[in-house]
Every structure is written in C-alpha cells, then in structure tokens.
Design a protein around this motif. Structure first.
Motif, PDB file in Angstrom:
ATOM      1  N   THR A 142       0.822  -1.211   0.000  1.00 52.71           N
ATOM      2  CA  THR A 142       0.000   0.000   0.000  1.00 52.71           C
ATOM      3  C   THR A 142       0.855   1.260   0.000  1.00 52.71           C
ATOM      4  O   THR A 142       0.627   2.191  -0.774  1.00 52.71           O
ATOM      5  N   THR A 143       1.890   1.266   0.866  1.00 51.35           N
ATOM      6  CA  THR A 143       2.717   2.470   1.023  1.00 51.35           C
ATOM      7  C   THR A 143       4.041   2.379   0.281  1.00 51.35           C
ATOM      8  O   THR A 143       4.673   3.399   0.025  1.00 51.35           O
ATOM      9  N   GLY A 144       4.493   1.172  -0.028  1.00 51.54           N
ATOM     10  CA  GLY A 144       5.794   1.005  -0.658  1.00 51.54           C
ATOM     11  C   GLY A 144       6.945   1.063   0.313  1.00 51.54           C
ATOM     12  O   GLY A 144       8.108   0.983  -0.088  1.00 51.54           O
ATOM     13  N   GLN A 145       6.654   1.179   1.623  1.00 54.49           N
ATOM     14  CA  GLN A 145       7.693   1.271   2.634  1.00 54.49           C
ATOM     15  C   GLN A 145       8.199  -0.119   3.020  1.00 54.49           C
ATOM     16  O   GLN A 145       7.480  -1.114   2.935  1.00 54.49           O
ATOM     17  N   VAL A 146       9.467  -0.179   3.458  1.00 51.56           N
ATOM     18  CA  VAL A 146      10.064  -1.446   3.889  1.00 51.56           C
ATOM     19  C   VAL A 146       9.436  -1.872   5.210  1.00 51.56           C
ATOM     20  O   VAL A 146       9.408  -1.103   6.174  1.00 51.56           O
ATOM     21  N   THR A 147       8.935  -3.095   5.250  1.00 50.52           N
ATOM     22  CA  THR A 147       8.338  -3.615   6.486  1.00 50.52           C
ATOM     23  C   THR A 147       9.302  -4.509   7.251  1.00 50.52           C
ATOM     24  O   THR A 147       9.238  -4.585   8.476  1.00 50.52           O
ATOM     25  N   SER A 148      10.206  -5.183   6.535  1.00 50.60           N
ATOM     26  CA  SER A 148      11.192  -6.040   7.186  1.00 50.60           C
ATOM     27  C   SER A 148      12.301  -6.364   6.206  1.00 50.60           C
ATOM     28  O   SER A 148      12.123  -6.269   4.988  1.00 50.60           O
ATOM     29  N   SER A 149      13.443  -6.753   6.760  1.00 50.08           N
ATOM     30  CA  SER A 149      14.574  -7.193   5.944  1.00 50.08           C
ATOM     31  C   SER A 149      14.913  -8.622   6.337  1.00 50.08           C
ATOM     32  O   SER A 149      14.819  -8.992   7.502  1.00 50.08           O
ATOM     33  N   GLY A 150      15.314  -9.414   5.366  1.00 50.06           N
ATOM     34  CA  GLY A 150      15.603 -10.819   5.617  1.00 50.06           C
ATOM     35  C   GLY A 150      15.018 -11.660   4.512  1.00 50.06           C
ATOM     36  O   GLY A 150      14.954 -11.237   3.360  1.00 50.06           O
ATOM     37  N   ALA A 151      14.597 -12.871   4.871  1.00 47.97           N
ATOM     38  CA  ALA A 151      14.005 -13.770   3.876  1.00 47.97           C
ATOM     39  C   ALA A 151      12.748 -13.139   3.275  1.00 47.97           C
ATOM     40  O   ALA A 151      11.884 -12.652   4.005  1.00 47.97           O
ATOM     41  N   ILE A 152      12.677 -13.122   1.948  1.00 52.06           N
ATOM     42  CA  ILE A 152      11.532 -12.523   1.261  1.00 52.06           C
ATOM     43  C   ILE A 152      10.331 -13.463   1.353  1.00 52.06           C
ATOM     44  O   ILE A 152      10.445 -14.663   1.091  1.00 52.06           O
ATOM     45  N   LYS A 153       9.199 -12.894   1.738  1.00 52.23           N
ATOM     46  CA  LYS A 153       7.958 -13.671   1.840  1.00 52.23           C
ATOM     47  C   LYS A 153       6.869 -12.956   1.059  1.00 52.23           C
ATOM     48  O   LYS A 153       6.517 -11.821   1.361  1.00 52.23           O
ATOM     49  N   ILE A 154       6.338 -13.639   0.052  1.00 47.21           N
ATOM     50  CA  ILE A 154       5.298 -13.045  -0.781  1.00 47.21           C
ATOM     51  C   ILE A 154       3.925 -13.211  -0.136  1.00 47.21           C
ATOM     52  O   ILE A 154       3.194 -12.261   0.076  1.00 47.21           O
ATOM     53  N   GLY A 155       3.560 -14.439   0.200  1.00 48.28           N
ATOM     54  CA  GLY A 155       2.269 -14.675   0.844  1.00 48.28           C
ATOM     55  C   GLY A 155       1.094 -14.318  -0.054  1.00 48.28           C
ATOM     56  O   GLY A 155       1.172 -14.377  -1.286  1.00 48.28           O
ATOM     57  N   ASN A 156      -0.004 -13.924   0.570  1.00 46.27           N
ATOM     58  CA  ASN A 156      -1.223 -13.539  -0.150  1.00 46.27           C
ATOM     59  C   ASN A 156      -1.710 -12.180   0.341  1.00 46.27           C
ATOM     60  O   ASN A 156      -2.737 -12.091   1.026  1.00 46.27           O
ATOM     61  N   PRO A 157      -1.003 -11.124   0.014  1.00 44.61           N
ATOM     62  CA  PRO A 157      -1.412  -9.797   0.494  1.00 44.61           C
ATOM     63  C   PRO A 157      -2.685  -9.315  -0.191  1.00 44.61           C
ATOM     64  O   PRO A 157      -3.023  -9.753  -1.293  1.00 44.61           O
ATOM     65  N   THR A 158      -3.377  -8.428   0.477  1.00 41.06           N
ATOM     66  CA  THR A 158      -4.568  -7.786  -0.109  1.00 41.06           C
ATOM     67  C   THR A 158      -4.377  -6.280  -0.048  1.00 41.06           C
ATOM     68  O   THR A 158      -3.669  -5.761   0.825  1.00 41.06           O
ATOM     69  N   LEU A 159      -4.994  -5.599  -0.977  1.00 37.97           N
ATOM     70  CA  LEU A 159      -4.940  -4.144  -1.008  1.00 37.97           C
ATOM     71  C   LEU A 159      -6.277  -3.591  -0.525  1.00 37.97           C
ATOM     72  O   LEU A 159      -7.333  -4.014  -1.007  1.00 37.97           O
ATOM     73  N   PRO A 160      -6.255  -2.649   0.402  1.00 34.33           N
ATOM     74  CA  PRO A 160      -7.514  -2.015   0.806  1.00 34.33           C
ATOM     75  C   PRO A 160      -8.031  -1.105  -0.296  1.00 34.33           C
ATOM     76  O   PRO A 160      -7.279  -0.687  -1.186  1.00 34.33           O
ATOM     77  N   ALA A 161      -9.306  -0.805  -0.256  1.00 35.65           N
ATOM     78  CA  ALA A 161      -9.875   0.114  -1.239  1.00 35.65           C
ATOM     79  C   ALA A 161      -9.246   1.490  -1.081  1.00 35.65           C
ATOM     80  O   ALA A 161      -8.946   1.937   0.033  1.00 35.65           O
ATOM     81  N   GLN A 162      -9.046   2.175  -2.192  1.00 37.44           N
ATOM     82  CA  GLN A 162      -8.484   3.515  -2.183  1.00 37.44           C
ATOM     83  C   GLN A 162      -9.505   4.483  -2.782  1.00 37.44           C
ATOM     84  O   GLN A 162      -9.918   4.320  -3.938  1.00 37.44           O
ATOM     85  N   PRO A 163      -9.945   5.493  -2.003  1.00 38.41           N
ATOM     86  CA  PRO A 163     -10.916   6.450  -2.552  1.00 38.41           C
ATOM     87  C   PRO A 163     -10.269   7.327  -3.616  1.00 38.41           C
ATOM     88  O   PRO A 163      -9.077   7.640  -3.558  1.00 38.41           O
ATOM     89  N   THR A 164     -11.035   7.702  -4.588  1.00 41.85           N
ATOM     90  CA  THR A 164     -10.547   8.599  -5.639  1.00 41.85           C
ATOM     91  C   THR A 164     -10.348   9.988  -5.070  1.00 41.85           C
ATOM     92  O   THR A 164     -11.240  10.552  -4.437  1.00 41.85           O
TER      93      THR A 164
END
Length: 424
Positions: A142-164
């Motif tokens: 959502t923000t593009g900010q780094v959340t953690s460093s180390g082993a990369i984990k893709i998982g199943n992320p979801t994006l919240p709705a973004q108002p226009t």
C-alpha cells in the motif's frame, strides 16, 4: 636436480593432473546445474634452483581458478519468480534452520549465489533448487515502505480500497461545438465520464458535460457541469470554476499554481451520482485546449483516476530493478519486495561452498548492496557456464600430460637401475 628429484617432480605432475581431471569431472557433471560456475585449473611451477646461470625446474602446483565473472546463458522459464542477473552480482540467500512457534527461522550467515531458480514455498518464501532462501526487503504494497529485511515472503497480500482523490483529464474542446436541441444541459456536449471509487471501494459514476458560455475574437469561456443525481434522474450542477481560452486556443484560466506547477479545480464536497467526495481534484495539467475540430465534439487525450476497489494478489513478476511486483484483482500493480543483490570487488576471491553458494573472504572484500549497472530478468535462469566441448579438449590434454609424467617416472627408474648396475 638429480634422478630422485625427477621422480618427485613427476609425482607432483601426476598429482597436479589428477587435480585438474577432478575439476574437469566436476564441471562436466554440473554442465546442467543452474547458475553453476566452472572451476578451471591453473599450474604454478616451483623452482629448485634459481641462480642466474642455473634455473632448474622443480615440482608443479595445481590451483583452482574460479570463473564467477563469466556468465552462463540466460534462458526463459515458466516460473515468474525465477531470476537471472545480467551483469555482475550475486543473490543473497540464507538457509532455513527450523520452525519456532509456527514461524520459520533462518541462519544468520549470508551466502551468495547466481542460482536464481526461486519459487514460492508453501509458506510464501522464495527458495531456489538448492534450498537457498532469497533475502532482501519486504515492502508494504500500500505504502511502498520497507516492512522487514531478511528472507523474502510473498504470501497472499490484499490491497484495501483507495478512494478517488484526483481525476486527471486532458482534452481538446472544439472551437465551434456541435450541439443538439435535446442536449441537457442546453447547448452542452459530452465531457469526461469515468468510474471513481468511494473509501469503501464502491464505484461511483462521474459524468460531466461542457457548455460554451461565450465566445469572441479574444477567446472563449466554457463551463463544466456534472451529474449530481442518478443515471435515471440526472441533476446537472455547474462547477464553480469556469475555463477561459485565448484566441489561440490556449487555456488562460484557471491558472497553474504550486511547485511543480499544476492546473487543478477543487471538487471537494461536490456530489456525484448521489455520493459526496470529501476530497476530489480535477487535474487538467496534462493539457486542456480549444482548437477547431470538424466533429464539433470533445477529443479526450487522457482520462484517469487514482482510486480502486480492494484487491487480492493474482500474479507476480520480477522487474529489471530486482523488485518483485504483484498484480492485484483490481488491476493495480504494486511492489511487494526487493531482491537482495550484492557486488564484490573480487568475485573470484569468494570461497566456493556447497549448493552453488559462495562465502565472503578477505580476498573478495565485503558485499556491496545494489545492482551497480546490472539488471534482472524475471521468469528466466542462468545456465551453467561449462562448455562441454572445451572441457573435453582439456580432458584430452590432461590425460596426455598425466601419461607423460608416468613415462618420466619409468624413464627415471630405468636410469636409476642403470646407475645401480654400474656400481655392482
């Protein structure tokens, strides 16, 4: 050098050629190993005497010579998370050591590899065929900010709705519009029409129409109206700001403001199709003009908005910059992680480890993060840099050298026997 030294030298030759054939054997065996770097053999002569008038060849020493700077062929694969480095550099990997309280644990020692056949594991990590887990930076999509460093984990992320919050619009309004008697508002022509989104992700239809208010030799003035009602029961409301063009068709009002400059109209608090946008801007910085057009209608050059519904991850792809990007069900593409790529001052100074990995040494220097001009190819892997034809040629030469050393041994032994026979 005497006969005994000759025997010792030929023995060292046998050992050196045995060492060389061992490297050749390993190269051929790994000719199909992803990311494998062949090991060449270099020979160093050891002099027994080194006076100016008497230089006598002694033993020989065989040494391994890494070829980490020589790339293999890059071939496409069907796995989107496979990666190949074009240029210098190594992927940073760690080994999984176990699971603690349902969470994977990894070794604290980084290893480096060119083996990029990474694929998602059951728990979302990226692991190559040799068991190395790719490391780097995990990003908040959502923000593009780094959340953690180390082993990369893709998982199943979801994006919240973004108002226009912004509708970007670029178009040409005809100098002489063609209108019909049934047009509502009267004298209007179709303007931008786009689907925007609320804070909950619900779609809202934004319909607008242009009306030429006045025209003269100095220019023209237009007003923009929007449907604040419903599709079945439209209610047209005028935007407070009017648009003025000079005689050349250039927009003169509203004027551009801010740094960098932008031409915008504030629509915050306005009602579109029954929904009130708390924050909404119409951005016409891309170009709004009034030129003659035989059709008498608006020519839309660009129309977009920055809102979206919520989205789930549908696919991933690796960019040339090493970012792992996810495509979501709402059509949005976001960066999920950045692969850890490092450079070394002397890549051939690394220490070869098992599983196609290398370890830092004093000769290689410390790892330096970044691509440094290299690029990444996604859905591709780097093949072994072993050339079978070249290895066969080296094998023939090595076999001949080995045989020649055995002949030296047998000859020296015969000469020693002749010497002993003289003494008898």
């Amino acid at each position: 050098m005497d006969l005994f030294s000759a025997l010792q030298t030929s023995v060292s030759g046998l050992q050196a050629q045995s060492y060389a054939i061992s490297n050749i054997s390993g190269n051929i065996a790994n000719s199909q190993t992803t990311g494998f770097k062949r090991v060449d053999t270099s020979f160093v002569d050891l002099m027994t005497e080194t006076t100016p008038k008497r230089e006598v060849s002694g033993s020989v020493l065989a040494q391994s010579q890494l070829t980490n700077t020589i790339a293999g062929n890059v071939v496409s694969t069907s796995t989107p998370t496979n990666m190949a480095i074009n240029g210098t550099g190594f992927f940073t990997v760690v080994q999984k050591t176990g699971d603690a309280n349902g969470a994977a644990t990894f070794s604290g020692t980084n290893a480096y590899t060119r083996r990029g056949d990474f694929a998602p594991t059951a728990d979302g990590f990226l692991m190559n065929g040799a068991g190395g887990y790719l490391t780097g930076n995990n990003l908040d999509p959502t923000t593009g900010q780094v959340t953690s460093s180390g082993a990369i984990k893709i998982g199943n992320p979801t994006l919240p709705a973004q108002p226009t919050t912004t509708i970007s619009y670029a178009a040409n309004l005809p100098a002489t519009p063609t209108t019909s008697a049934s047009a509502v508002p009267a004298g209007s022509i179709a303007g931008p029409s786009i689907t925007a989104y609320t804070s909950s992700g619900a779609p809202v239809t934004v319909n607008m129409r242009w009306t030429q208010v006045s025209t003269s030799t100095a220019g023209a003035t237009w007003k923009l109206s929007y449907n604040s009602g419903t599709t079945d029961n439209p209610t047209w409301t005028d935007v407070a700001t009017q648009f003025t063009f000079d005689s050349t068709g250039k927009l003169t009002a509203p004027a551009a403001t801010g740094t960098p400059s932008a031409t915008t109209v504030d629509l915050s608090g306005d009602v579109f199709s029954g929904y009130t946008f708390p924050k909404l801007t119409l951005d016409v910085s891309g170009g709004l003009t009034q030129y003659s057009d035989a059709s008498g209608s608006v020519t839309t050059n660009a129309l977009s908005q920055d809102g979206s519904t919520s989205g789930t991850l549908t696919s991933v792809a690796v960019g040339t910059d090493g970012k792992i990007n996810g495509t979501f069900s709402n059509g949005t593409v976001k960066a999920l992680a950045t692969a850890g790529i490092v450079q070394f001052a002397d890549p051939d100074g690394l220490k070869a480890d098992t599983n196609g990995n290398y370890l830092q040494t004093a000769d290689s220097g410390p790892p330096l993060s970044g691509l440094n001009g290299s690029t990444i190819t996604g859905a591709a892997v780097e093949q072994s840099n072993t050339d079978i034809a070249s290895e066969f040629s080296k094998m023939i030469v090595t076999q001949q050298a080995y045989s020649a050393n055995t002949r030296v041994m047998s000859t020296a032994q015969t000469m020693m026997s002749d010497l002993l026979n003289v003494i008898r």
